[in-house]
Design a protein around this motif. Sequence first.
Motif, short mmCIF file in Angstrom:
data_model
loop_
_atom_site.label_atom_id
_atom_site.label_comp_id
_atom_site.label_asym_id
_atom_site.label_seq_id
_atom_site.Cartn_x
_atom_site.Cartn_y
_atom_site.Cartn_z
N GLU A 16 0.84 -1.21 0.00
CA GLU A 16 0.00 0.00 0.00
C GLU A 16 0.87 1.25 0.00
O GLU A 16 0.59 2.21 -0.73
N LEU A 17 1.91 1.25 0.82
CA LEU A 17 2.82 2.39 0.87
C LEU A 17 3.47 2.61 -0.49
O LEU A 17 3.57 3.75 -0.96
N ASN A 18 3.88 1.54 -1.14
CA ASN A 18 4.47 1.65 -2.48
C ASN A 18 3.46 2.26 -3.46
O ASN A 18 3.83 3.08 -4.31
N ASP A 19 2.19 1.86 -3.36
CA ASP A 19 1.16 2.42 -4.24
C ASP A 19 0.95 3.91 -3.97
O ASP A 19 0.78 4.69 -4.90
N TYR A 20 0.96 4.30 -2.70
CA TYR A 20 0.80 5.72 -2.36
C TYR A 20 1.92 6.55 -2.96
O TYR A 20 1.71 7.65 -3.45
N VAL A 21 3.12 6.00 -2.90
CA VAL A 21 4.28 6.73 -3.43
C VAL A 21 4.19 6.88 -4.95
O VAL A 21 4.63 7.88 -5.52
N LYS A 22 3.59 5.91 -5.61
CA LYS A 22 3.46 5.97 -7.07
C LYS A 22 2.54 7.11 -7.52
O LYS A 22 2.57 7.50 -8.68
N VAL A 23 1.74 7.64 -6.61
CA VAL A 23 0.90 8.79 -6.92
C VAL A 23 1.76 9.97 -7.37
O VAL A 23 1.34 10.81 -8.17
N ALA A 24 2.98 10.00 -6.89
CA ALA A 24 3.87 11.13 -7.18
C ALA A 24 4.10 11.34 -8.66
O ALA A 24 4.23 12.47 -9.12
N GLY A 25 4.16 10.26 -9.43
CA GLY A 25 4.40 10.38 -10.87
C GLY A 25 3.32 11.22 -11.54
O GLY A 25 3.62 12.07 -12.38
N GLY A 26 2.08 10.99 -11.17
CA GLY A 26 0.99 11.77 -11.74
C GLY A 26 0.98 13.21 -11.27
O GLY A 26 0.67 14.12 -12.04
N ILE A 27 1.32 13.41 -10.01
CA ILE A 27 1.33 14.78 -9.47
C ILE A 27 2.42 15.61 -10.13
O ILE A 27 2.23 16.79 -10.41
N MET A 28 3.57 15.01 -10.39
CA MET A 28 4.70 15.76 -10.95
C MET A 28 4.53 16.09 -12.44
O MET A 28 5.26 16.91 -12.98
N THR A 29 3.58 15.46 -13.11
CA THR A 29 3.36 15.71 -14.53
C THR A 29 3.08 17.19 -14.77
O THR A 29 2.35 17.79 -14.00
N PRO A 30 3.65 17.83 -15.74
CA PRO A 30 4.45 17.39 -16.86
C PRO A 30 5.96 17.43 -16.60
O PRO A 30 6.74 17.27 -17.53
N TYR A 31 6.36 17.65 -15.37
CA TYR A 31 7.78 17.75 -15.06
C TYR A 31 8.35 16.37 -14.78
O TYR A 31 7.65 15.49 -14.28
N PRO A 32 9.63 16.15 -15.03
CA PRO A 32 10.22 14.83 -14.81
C PRO A 32 10.28 14.49 -13.33
O PRO A 32 10.43 15.37 -12.48
N ASP A 33 10.14 13.20 -13.04
CA ASP A 33 10.17 12.76 -11.64
C ASP A 33 11.30 11.77 -11.36
O ASP A 33 11.33 11.15 -10.31
N GLU A 34 12.23 11.64 -12.29
CA GLU A 34 13.29 10.64 -12.09
C GLU A 34 14.23 10.98 -10.94
O GLU A 34 14.86 10.10 -10.37
#
Length: 193
Positions: free
Chosen positions: A75-93
């Motif tokens: 669940e924690l890993n899934d919550y962290v994956k939210v970050a990719g969508g929030i950072m759009t359109p900027y890179p999140d690498e």
Amino acid sequence: MATLEKLMQWARQFRAANAGVAAVEFALILPIMLFVYVGMVEASALISVDRKVQSVSGAVGDLVARSKESITVAELNDYVKVAGGIMTPYPDENLEQIISQIFVPLNTDETPTVVWSRRYVHQAPQGTGAHAQNSDYTGLPDEIVDIARGEYVIVAESRAFYKPLYGIVFDQEIELYRENFYLPRFGGSITLQ
């Protein structure tokens, strides 16, 4: 004397001539205008990325704090994956996130301690870099410590490096760091399973 009259006449003609004045003024002001424009674009992009880093920290911390009694690593890993969508359109690498649960003791002489902590880079779990379990945590503001005496605090940290678009106004990467503090919604500890 004729030379002086010719010189005076030439000076009057030069003073009266205004053909090309606008072109000269534009040529003088253009570099400044471009510098200001590029600076504004860079500044607005930097502010936008900083707000997104703040949103990442806030969203993940809030989601974890809403857990009732326990949360799984998945669940924690899934919550962290939210970050990719929030950072759009900027890179999140280069986005780094640390989510921790801190216990704040009732005794004012004791230091808050880390119950558990996980670190992610580019939304992937990392084996190192998180706060060590049972270590002292001195990063809580006094106001949070006062509110949370005898309780637990979820700390969500986010860090990203902003690389300038053009490198004209500034050419060094800028570190953006945000942290948010949440008390668990249902009180008590949130066990990480």
